[in-house]
Design a protein around this motif. Structure first.
Motif, PDB file in Angstrom:
ATOM      1  N   LYS A  50       0.846  -1.199   0.000  1.00 47.82           N
ATOM      2  CA  LYS A  50       0.000   0.000   0.000  1.00 47.82           C
ATOM      3  C   LYS A  50       0.880   1.248   0.000  1.00 47.82           C
ATOM      4  CE  LYS A  50      -4.283  -1.709   1.669  1.00 47.82           C
ATOM      5  NZ  LYS A  50      -3.981  -3.037   2.230  1.00 47.82           N
ATOM      6  N   ALA A  51       0.365   2.315  -0.586  1.00 48.79           N
ATOM      7  CA  ALA A  51       1.164   3.531  -0.782  1.00 48.79           C
ATOM      8  C   ALA A  51       1.709   4.100   0.523  1.00 48.79           C
ATOM      9  CB  ALA A  51       0.336   4.579  -1.502  1.00 48.79           C
ATOM     10  N   ASN A  52       0.990   3.921   1.616  1.00 47.48           N
ATOM     11  CA  ASN A  52       1.434   4.545   2.869  1.00 47.48           C
ATOM     12  C   ASN A  52       2.397   3.673   3.681  1.00 47.48           C
ATOM     13  OD1 ASN A  52      -0.406   2.636   3.558  1.00 47.48           O
ATOM     14  ND2 ASN A  52      -1.691   3.971   4.823  1.00 47.48           N
ATOM     15  N   GLN A  53       2.767   2.527   3.173  1.00 45.93           N
ATOM     16  CA  GLN A  53       3.740   1.701   3.910  1.00 45.93           C
ATOM     17  C   GLN A  53       4.853   1.227   2.984  1.00 45.93           C
ATOM     18  OE1 GLN A  53       1.728  -2.403   4.201  1.00 45.93           O
ATOM     19  NE2 GLN A  53       0.357  -1.093   5.402  1.00 45.93           N
ATOM     20  N   LYS A  54       5.547   2.204   2.416  1.00 48.71           N
ATOM     21  CA  LYS A  54       6.465   1.873   1.342  1.00 48.71           C
ATOM     22  C   LYS A  54       7.935   1.892   1.712  1.00 48.71           C
ATOM     23  CE  LYS A  54       4.170   2.229  -2.891  1.00 48.71           C
ATOM     24  NZ  LYS A  54       4.274   2.558  -4.271  1.00 48.71           N
ATOM     25  N   ALA A  55       8.414   0.884   2.390  1.00 53.27           N
ATOM     26  CA  ALA A  55       9.850   0.716   2.486  1.00 53.27           C
ATOM     27  C   ALA A  55      10.309   0.050   1.193  1.00 53.27           C
ATOM     28  CB  ALA A  55      10.201  -0.140   3.676  1.00 53.27           C
ATOM     29  N   TYR A  56       9.404  -0.674   0.568  1.00 54.32           N
ATOM     30  CA  TYR A  56       9.652  -1.275  -0.748  1.00 54.32           C
ATOM     31  C   TYR A  56       8.315  -1.244  -1.485  1.00 54.32           C
ATOM     32  CZ  TYR A  56       7.830  -5.129   2.036  1.00 54.32           C
ATOM     33  OH  TYR A  56       7.075  -5.881   2.872  1.00 54.32           O
ATOM     34  N   ASP A  57       8.328  -1.553  -2.779  1.00 52.45           N
ATOM     35  CA  ASP A  57       7.115  -1.390  -3.575  1.00 52.45           C
ATOM     36  C   ASP A  57       6.272  -2.655  -3.671  1.00 52.45           C
ATOM     37  OD1 ASP A  57       7.433   1.332  -4.255  1.00 52.45           O
ATOM     38  OD2 ASP A  57       8.976   0.767  -5.688  1.00 52.45           O
ATOM     39  N   LEU A  98      19.040   0.534  -0.663  1.00 54.25           N
ATOM     40  CA  LEU A  98      18.898  -0.799  -1.239  1.00 54.25           C
ATOM     41  C   LEU A  98      20.090  -1.671  -0.855  1.00 54.25           C
ATOM     42  CD1 LEU A  98      17.094  -2.272  -3.405  1.00 54.25           C
ATOM     43  CD2 LEU A  98      18.767  -1.516  -5.041  1.00 54.25           C
ATOM     44  N   ASN A  99      21.258  -1.092  -1.017  1.00 54.57           N
ATOM     45  CA  ASN A  99      22.489  -1.793  -0.718  1.00 54.57           C
ATOM     46  C   ASN A  99      22.564  -2.171   0.751  1.00 54.57           C
ATOM     47  OD1 ASN A  99      24.795  -2.890  -1.655  1.00 54.57           O
ATOM     48  ND2 ASN A  99      25.909  -0.980  -1.936  1.00 54.57           N
ATOM     49  N   GLN A 100      22.143  -1.257   1.610  1.00 55.81           N
ATOM     50  CA  GLN A 100      22.216  -1.505   3.044  1.00 55.81           C
ATOM     51  C   GLN A 100      21.220  -2.569   3.497  1.00 55.81           C
ATOM     52  OE1 GLN A 100      21.700   2.492   4.300  1.00 55.81           O
ATOM     53  NE2 GLN A 100      23.872   2.979   4.252  1.00 55.81           N
ATOM     54  N   SER A 101      20.061  -2.559   2.844  1.00 50.48           N
ATOM     55  CA  SER A 101      19.029  -3.499   3.272  1.00 50.48           C
ATOM     56  C   SER A 101      19.411  -4.930   2.919  1.00 50.48           C
ATOM     57  CB  SER A 101      17.706  -3.164   2.608  1.00 50.48           C
ATOM     58  OG  SER A 101      17.703  -3.690   1.298  1.00 50.48           O
ATOM     59  N   ASN A 102      20.282  -5.081   1.897  1.00 47.84           N
ATOM     60  CA  ASN A 102      20.818  -6.380   1.554  1.00 47.84           C
ATOM     61  C   ASN A 102      19.723  -7.413   1.315  1.00 47.84           C
ATOM     62  OD1 ASN A 102      22.957  -7.865   0.880  1.00 47.84           O
ATOM     63  ND2 ASN A 102      23.518  -8.460   2.966  1.00 47.84           N
ATOM     64  N   GLY A 103      19.207  -7.464   0.144  1.00 43.96           N
ATOM     65  CA  GLY A 103      18.203  -8.469  -0.120  1.00 43.96           C
ATOM     66  C   GLY A 103      17.016  -7.939  -0.910  1.00 43.96           C
ATOM     67  N   TRP A 104      17.031  -6.687  -1.297  1.00 48.33           N
ATOM     68  CA  TRP A 104      16.013  -6.230  -2.220  1.00 48.33           C
ATOM     69  C   TRP A 104      16.616  -6.243  -3.599  1.00 48.33           C
ATOM     70  CZ3 TRP A 104      14.420  -0.752  -0.192  1.00 48.33           C
ATOM     71  CH2 TRP A 104      14.094  -0.824   1.162  1.00 48.33           C
ATOM     72  N   LEU A 122      14.825  -3.900 -16.568  1.00 49.37           N
ATOM     73  CA  LEU A 122      16.127  -4.371 -16.120  1.00 49.37           C
ATOM     74  C   LEU A 122      16.029  -4.671 -14.632  1.00 49.37           C
ATOM     75  CD1 LEU A 122      18.401  -1.687 -17.824  1.00 49.37           C
ATOM     76  CD2 LEU A 122      18.064  -4.033 -18.596  1.00 49.37           C
ATOM     77  N   MET A 123      16.652  -5.751 -14.227  1.00 43.41           N
ATOM     78  CA  MET A 123      16.650  -6.105 -12.812  1.00 43.41           C
ATOM     79  C   MET A 123      18.059  -5.927 -12.270  1.00 43.41           C
ATOM     80  SD  MET A 123      17.204  -9.125 -10.659  1.00 43.41           S
ATOM     81  CE  MET A 123      16.568 -10.610 -11.432  1.00 43.41           C
ATOM     82  N   ILE A 124      18.156  -5.331 -11.100  1.00 42.72           N
ATOM     83  CA  ILE A 124      19.458  -5.138 -10.481  1.00 42.72           C
ATOM     84  C   ILE A 124      19.464  -5.812  -9.123  1.00 42.72           C
ATOM     85  CG2 ILE A 124      21.065  -3.436  -9.563  1.00 42.72           C
ATOM     86  CD1 ILE A 124      19.745  -1.537 -11.731  1.00 42.72           C
ATOM     87  N   LYS A 125      20.368  -6.768  -8.991  1.00 41.71           N
ATOM     88  CA  LYS A 125      20.522  -7.459  -7.702  1.00 41.71           C
ATOM     89  C   LYS A 125      21.233  -6.514  -6.734  1.00 41.71           C
ATOM     90  CE  LYS A 125      19.459 -11.846  -8.762  1.00 41.71           C
ATOM     91  NZ  LYS A 125      18.504 -12.521  -7.892  1.00 41.71           N
ATOM     92  N   SER A 126      20.876  -6.568  -5.479  1.00 40.65           N
ATOM     93  CA  SER A 126      21.529  -5.673  -4.515  1.00 40.65           C
ATOM     94  C   SER A 126      23.040  -5.912  -4.485  1.00 40.65           C
ATOM     95  CB  SER A 126      20.914  -5.814  -3.132  1.00 40.65           C
ATOM     96  OG  SER A 126      20.904  -7.154  -2.744  1.00 40.65           O
TER      97      SER A 126
END
Ligand SMILES: [Zn+2]
Length: 141
Positions: A50-57, A98-104, A122-126
Protein backbone atom coordinates in the motif's frame (compact mmCIF):
# COMPACT_ATOMS: atom_id res chain seq x y z
CA UNK A 1 9.44 -13.12 -16.83
CA UNK A 2 6.50 -11.35 -18.36
CA UNK A 3 3.06 -12.89 -18.58
CA UNK A 4 0.74 -12.01 -21.45
CA UNK A 5 1.70 -8.61 -22.81
CA UNK A 6 3.62 -5.41 -22.26
CA UNK A 7 0.69 -3.00 -22.55
CA UNK A 8 -0.53 -1.26 -19.40
CA UNK A 9 -3.50 0.47 -21.03
CA UNK A 10 -6.00 -1.59 -18.99
CA UNK A 11 -4.24 -0.50 -15.81
CA UNK A 12 -4.31 3.18 -16.88
CA UNK A 13 -8.10 2.88 -17.06
CA UNK A 14 -8.18 1.58 -13.47
CA UNK A 15 -6.28 4.54 -12.05
CA UNK A 16 -8.25 7.25 -10.24
CA UNK A 17 -9.59 9.42 -13.08
CA UNK A 18 -9.38 12.59 -10.95
CA UNK A 19 -5.61 12.48 -10.78
CA UNK A 20 -3.86 15.15 -12.84
CA UNK A 21 -0.18 14.32 -12.49
CA UNK A 22 0.92 12.06 -15.32
CA UNK A 23 3.85 10.63 -13.35
CA UNK A 24 1.44 9.66 -10.55
CA UNK A 25 -0.98 8.08 -13.02
CA UNK A 26 1.73 6.17 -14.87
CA UNK A 27 3.38 5.14 -11.59
CA UNK A 28 0.16 3.68 -10.19
CA UNK A 29 -0.72 1.96 -13.49
CA UNK A 30 2.71 0.38 -13.85
CA UNK A 31 2.66 -0.87 -10.25
CA UNK A 32 -0.61 -2.63 -11.07
CA UNK A 33 0.93 -3.96 -14.26
CA UNK A 34 3.88 -5.41 -12.32
CA UNK A 35 1.51 -7.22 -9.95
CA UNK A 36 -0.49 -8.73 -12.81
CA UNK A 37 2.11 -9.35 -15.46
CA UNK A 38 5.61 -9.65 -14.04
CA UNK A 39 6.86 -12.82 -12.36
CA UNK A 40 9.60 -13.18 -9.80
CA UNK A 41 12.54 -15.43 -10.72
CA UNK A 42 10.92 -18.12 -8.53
CA UNK A 43 7.74 -17.76 -10.69
CA UNK A 44 5.87 -16.12 -7.81
CA UNK A 45 3.77 -12.99 -8.15
CA UNK A 46 4.78 -9.57 -6.88
CA UNK A 47 2.14 -8.15 -4.55
CA UNK A 48 2.10 -4.35 -4.30
CA UNK A 49 2.48 -2.68 -0.95
CA UNK A 50 0.00 0.00 0.00
CA UNK A 51 1.16 3.53 -0.78
CA UNK A 52 1.43 4.54 2.87
CA UNK A 53 3.74 1.70 3.91
CA UNK A 54 6.47 1.87 1.34
CA UNK A 55 9.85 0.72 2.49
CA UNK A 56 9.65 -1.28 -0.75
CA UNK A 57 7.11 -1.39 -3.58
CA UNK A 58 6.18 -5.05 -3.83
CA UNK A 59 6.90 -8.46 -2.35
CA UNK A 60 6.90 -11.92 -3.95
CA UNK A 61 4.07 -14.15 -2.71
CA UNK A 62 6.26 -17.26 -2.86
CA UNK A 63 9.84 -16.43 -1.86
CA UNK A 64 9.17 -13.08 -0.09
CA UNK A 65 11.69 -11.26 -2.29
CA UNK A 66 11.20 -7.52 -1.90
CA UNK A 67 11.53 -5.21 -4.85
CA UNK A 68 11.62 -1.52 -5.53
CA UNK A 69 10.59 -0.03 -8.86
CA UNK A 70 12.23 2.83 -10.66
CA UNK A 71 10.28 4.16 -13.65
CA UNK A 72 11.27 6.49 -16.42
CA UNK A 73 10.29 7.42 -19.94
CA UNK A 74 13.76 7.07 -21.43
CA UNK A 75 15.43 3.74 -22.14
CA UNK A 76 18.17 2.88 -19.65
CA UNK A 77 21.49 2.61 -21.48
CA UNK A 78 24.21 0.51 -19.86
CA UNK A 79 27.74 1.18 -21.22
CA UNK A 80 29.82 -1.39 -23.09
CA UNK A 81 30.91 -2.99 -19.82
CA UNK A 82 27.28 -3.57 -18.96
CA UNK A 83 27.30 -0.90 -16.26
CA UNK A 84 24.71 1.79 -15.72
CA UNK A 85 25.96 5.10 -14.40
CA UNK A 86 23.89 6.69 -11.70
CA UNK A 87 23.20 10.37 -12.20
CA UNK A 88 20.36 11.62 -10.05
CA UNK A 89 20.94 12.08 -6.34
CA UNK A 90 17.49 10.74 -5.52
CA UNK A 91 18.38 7.57 -7.34
CA UNK A 92 21.67 7.33 -5.48
CA UNK A 93 19.81 7.50 -2.19
CA UNK A 94 17.50 4.70 -3.31
CA UNK A 95 20.48 2.58 -4.25
CA UNK A 96 22.24 3.29 -0.99
CA UNK A 97 19.28 2.15 1.10
CA UNK A 98 18.90 -0.80 -1.24
CA UNK A 99 22.49 -1.79 -0.72
CA UNK A 100 22.22 -1.51 3.04
CA UNK A 101 19.03 -3.50 3.27
CA UNK A 102 20.82 -6.38 1.55
CA UNK A 103 18.20 -8.47 -0.12
CA UNK A 104 16.01 -6.23 -2.22
CA UNK A 105 16.19 -6.18 -5.95
CA UNK A 106 15.62 -3.05 -7.97
CA UNK A 107 13.60 -3.14 -11.17
CA UNK A 108 14.14 -0.40 -13.72
CA UNK A 109 11.23 0.04 -16.10
CA UNK A 110 11.11 2.33 -19.12
CA UNK A 111 7.68 3.04 -20.53
CA UNK A 112 6.16 4.68 -23.57
CA UNK A 113 3.71 7.53 -23.04
CA UNK A 114 2.10 7.22 -26.46
CA UNK A 115 1.10 3.58 -26.67
CA UNK A 116 1.12 2.65 -22.95
CA UNK A 117 3.69 -0.08 -23.35
CA UNK A 118 6.63 -1.16 -21.24
CA UNK A 119 9.74 -0.69 -23.38
CA UNK A 120 12.41 -2.15 -21.15
CA UNK A 121 12.79 -4.00 -17.86
CA UNK A 122 16.13 -4.37 -16.12
CA UNK A 123 16.65 -6.11 -12.81
CA UNK A 124 19.46 -5.14 -10.48
CA UNK A 125 20.52 -7.46 -7.70
CA UNK A 126 21.53 -5.67 -4.52
CA UNK A 127 24.91 -7.41 -4.84
CA UNK A 128 25.49 -5.73 -8.22
CA UNK A 129 25.37 -2.20 -6.84
CA UNK A 130 28.28 0.01 -5.92
CA UNK A 131 28.85 3.72 -5.37
CA UNK A 132 29.27 4.65 -9.02
CA UNK A 133 27.24 2.24 -11.02
CA UNK A 134 24.95 -0.74 -11.10
CA UNK A 135 25.03 -3.84 -13.30
CA UNK A 136 21.56 -4.52 -14.65
CA UNK A 137 20.23 -7.83 -15.99
CA UNK A 138 17.69 -7.99 -18.78
CA UNK A 139 14.20 -9.31 -18.15
CA UNK A 140 12.04 -10.39 -21.04
CA UNK A 141 12.10 -7.35 -23.27
ZN1 LIG B 1 9.88 -15.05 -5.67
Amino acid sequence: MIRNNISFLNEINLVNQNWKSSSRIFGAAIEMWVEKKLNCECSGIFINKKANQKAYDAICNKCSKKIKLNLQKKIFKPNKNGELKILSSEYKTTLKSLNQSNGWDLYLLAYNLEDYKIKQILMIKSSDINEECVIPRKIGI
